[in-house]
Scaffold this active site. Structure first.
Site, PDB file in Angstrom:
ATOM      1  N   THR A  87      31.191  41.327  38.467  1.00 37.13           N
ATOM      2  CA  THR A  87      31.196  41.078  40.217  1.00 37.13           C
ATOM      3  C   THR A  87      29.857  40.698  40.425  1.00 37.13           C
ATOM      4  OG1 THR A  87      32.815  42.820  40.405  1.00 37.13           O
ATOM      5  CG2 THR A  87      31.312  42.113  42.264  1.00 37.13           C
ATOM      6  N   LYS A 169      31.677  45.842  49.047  1.00 41.18           N
ATOM      7  CA  LYS A 169      30.723  46.079  48.142  1.00 41.18           C
ATOM      8  C   LYS A 169      29.225  45.477  48.622  1.00 41.18           C
ATOM      9  CE  LYS A 169      33.555  45.814  43.911  1.00 41.18           C
ATOM     10  NZ  LYS A 169      34.107  44.989  42.774  1.00 41.18           N
ATOM     11  N   ARG A 171      26.994  44.543  46.772  1.00 41.37           N
ATOM     12  CA  ARG A 171      26.663  43.167  45.877  1.00 41.37           C
ATOM     13  C   ARG A 171      27.302  41.995  46.377  1.00 41.37           C
ATOM     14  NH1 ARG A 171      29.345  47.079  42.657  1.00 41.37           N
ATOM     15  NH2 ARG A 171      31.020  46.514  41.683  1.00 41.37           N
ATOM     16  N   HIS A 315      41.809  47.227  38.896  1.00 41.21           N
ATOM     17  CA  HIS A 315      41.171  48.246  38.107  1.00 41.21           C
ATOM     18  C   HIS A 315      41.986  49.459  37.984  1.00 41.21           C
ATOM     19  CE1 HIS A 315      37.307  46.679  36.707  1.00 41.21           C
ATOM     20  NE2 HIS A 315      36.893  46.351  38.042  1.00 41.21           N
ATOM     21  N   HIS A 492      37.378  43.619  33.270  1.00 37.00           N
ATOM     22  CA  HIS A 492      36.807  42.302  33.042  1.00 37.00           C
ATOM     23  C   HIS A 492      35.599  42.189  32.207  1.00 37.00           C
ATOM     24  CE1 HIS A 492      34.424  42.836  36.430  1.00 37.00           C
ATOM     25  NE2 HIS A 492      35.699  43.782  36.921  1.00 37.00           N
TER      26      HIS A 492
END
Length: 552
Positions: A87, A169, A171, A315, A492
């Protein structure tokens, strides 16, 4: 004679002035200013595989993904040019037009040998939370070593163009917004509020404070999560109850309806793992457009939005789950509403929007096994234990391997016994050992990638992902559809197309409908935006403009 010369000189000057005046008048054929959109919107859908554009196409509304595909320009073969595909790396690559080797964002987390500890991609202990008393706001873009396209827009407009980042998120908000935004906002799951840090401001804007008071998570929890349409119509998914799907706390089975009312006022973080997390993200984006007057004048603004719930749901349940299908059908309706809002507030033709993804996802190994397809899981901790046992026996050294992270083996270089060992020989032995493990395809010395016999694609992607300061010693490649994980859900991070093939569609200002099947890369997004906006590329950009779009 002197009078004649002066007269001749005067006539020459008069002619020059006349010609200059004529030239100035003819310059009216050129635009008075550079044409740019009023607003650029970057939409990153976390963990969106490229095939999701078409997998559920027949069920999409006309105003959401279908509008994007049919009214926009799609670069159908866009790939991530590095590995590992995570990510933080994806978001930074999209907006810098660069790769981890240059940006320094080599994963969501990495081990820093100089600090002798793990590092989170956006951590910053020099700042504190704004809008919360938790540690969730101790974040900034300081670990990002390159400028972003959003930074370059700020520079090009002498900081008059506004830049806002929004994502559940941290990030997903911080890295796209860059180093110089007017604001970056993310979600604090402990409080149910949108927050920021003192890197950006000392107090939340009134519009964010007002939105927080609504406690939107509780509103959506009250609706529970049932399928948008009759469950029997979800023919693109497996049966609802599968043991390789993860159960939510309080549930007996991972099946619909999911009883979200259990979490109202108690667990605000759970909203991330429902489609409603995307809804509140895009809702806040609309509030930001209105409150910050984005796209209201002729100075281009930029709104960077990342929809993260698709990742959390993937996920937990995997790509072939009914939950995944329902999430994209609901996101489609959210996008239809968002596009309509942009039409009404900014105006059709006044905004440029692109949609892409930070990475894709593998099918769940349990699903693969069920359908006689290859796949499996490994465990990073077990790999370290096994490798240490082997190396301790062979080289008489205690615990030479520190950890495995981001498909990399990191040796404990602080180990005093290292002085007595040939490190090159130990790495070679470790590589040979890793190649014998189940699920492993190959392993290479990261300091000598060019000498490996990997395919050109694999070698280039590993090279692009290698940062001398922040990467490990050995990179291991797993067999297709093998990954580090548990028995449920997906993940991933690999080089393979299911992780690296991403959607990329542009729509709006100066974009004519169309498609290209030429190969492009994630790094081309920032380069294309720079070309369209007539601004400088980000400082670490290695991408190239998508000329099939820019030359329309």
């Amino acid at each position: 004679m002197k009078k004649t010369y002066l007269l001749f000189t005067a006539l020459c000057c008069l002619c020059s002035v006349t010609l200059a005046q004529k030239k100035t008048k003819s310059s009216g054929n050129y635009p008075a200013s550079i044409d740019r959109p009023k607003l650029v919107i970057g939409l990153v859908v976390d963990q969106m595989r490229w095939d999701y554009l078409y997998r559920y196409y027949d069920r999409y509304s006309n105003g959401g993904f279908k509008r994007l595909i049919n009214d926009g320009f799609s670069a159908e073969n866009t790939f991530i040019p590095y590995t590992p595909t995570y990510t933080a790396v994806g978001h930074s690559s999209i907006y810098t037009g660069s790769v981890p080797a240059i940006t320094g964002i080599v994963g969501n987390d990495w081990y820093d040998p100089q600090l002798k500890r793990g590092v989170y991609c956006t951590e910053d202990t020099s700042v504190v939370s704004v809008g919360s008393t938790t540690r969730a706001g101790m974040m900034s873009p300081k670990n990002l070593l390159s400028s972003t396209i959003t930074d370059e827009l700020r520079l090009a407009t002498n900081f008059r163009g506004k830049v806002i980042g929004i994502s559940l998120k941290d990030r997903g908000s911080i890295l796209p917004a860059g180093h110089t935004p007017n604001g970056a906002y993310w979600y604090d799951g402990q409080t149910g509020d949108w927050i920021t840090s003192t890197y950006y401001m000392s107090q939340l804007p009134a519009w964010v404070q007002d939105y927080n008071k609504l406690k939107m998570a509780n509103k959506y929890y009250d609706q529970n999560w049932n399928t948008l349409y009759p469950i029997e119509s979800y023919t693109q998914s497996t049966a609802d109850n599968k043991d390789y799907e993860g159960k939510t706390r309080g549930e007996q089975t991972p099946t619909f309806p999911h009883p979200l009312k259990l979490y109202a006022g108690k667990n605000y973080d759970m909203i991330r793992s429902t489609p409603y997390g995307n809804t509140i993200t895009l809702d806040l984006a609309k509030v930001a457009i209105k409150a910050e007057d984005l796209g209201k004048d002729n100075i281009t603004d930029f709104l960077a939005v990342s929809c993260s719930s698709t990742d959390y749901i993937g996920h937990q349940y995997g790509p072939n789950s009914i939950e995944a299908e329902d999430t994209y059908l609901r996101l489609d309706k959210d996008l239809e509403d968002f596009f309509s809002y942009l039409d009404q507030t900014v105006g059709k033709g006044n905004y440029l929007l692109f949609l892409s993804a930070d990475h894709g996802a593998a099918h769940v190994p349990g699903f693969m096994k069920e359908n006689k397809l290859p796949g499996g899981v490994v465990d990073d901790k077990a790999i370290v234990t096994s490798l240490n046992t082997f190396l301790e026996s062979k080289f008489k050294i205690k615990k030479p391997v520190l950890l495995a992270i981001n498909n990399q083996i990191i040796f404990n270089h602080e180990n005093p016994d290292f002085k007595q060992v040939d490190f090159t020989a130990m790495k070679s032995a470790a590589i040979e050992y890793l190649r014998t493990l189940e699920g492993f395809a190959d392993a290479v010395d990261l300091a000598r990638i060019s000498e490996s016999t990997l395919t050109a694609v694999q070698k280039q992607m590993i090279t692009n992902g290698y940062n001398a300061r922040r990467s490990g010693d050995i990179y291991f490649i797993l067999q297709p559809n093998w990954f580090d994980g548990g028995k449920t859900g997906t993940t991933h991070g690999a080089w393979n197309p299911y992780d690296a093939h991403i959607p990329l569609v542009f729509m709006g200002w100066n974009v004519k409908p169309g498609k290209t099947n030429q190969t492009h890369h994630m790094t081309d997004i920032a380069a294309t935006l720079a070309a369209m906006l007539h601004i400088q590329m980000p400082s670490g950009c290695i991408g190239e403009p998508i000329t099939e779009l820019t030359h329309q």
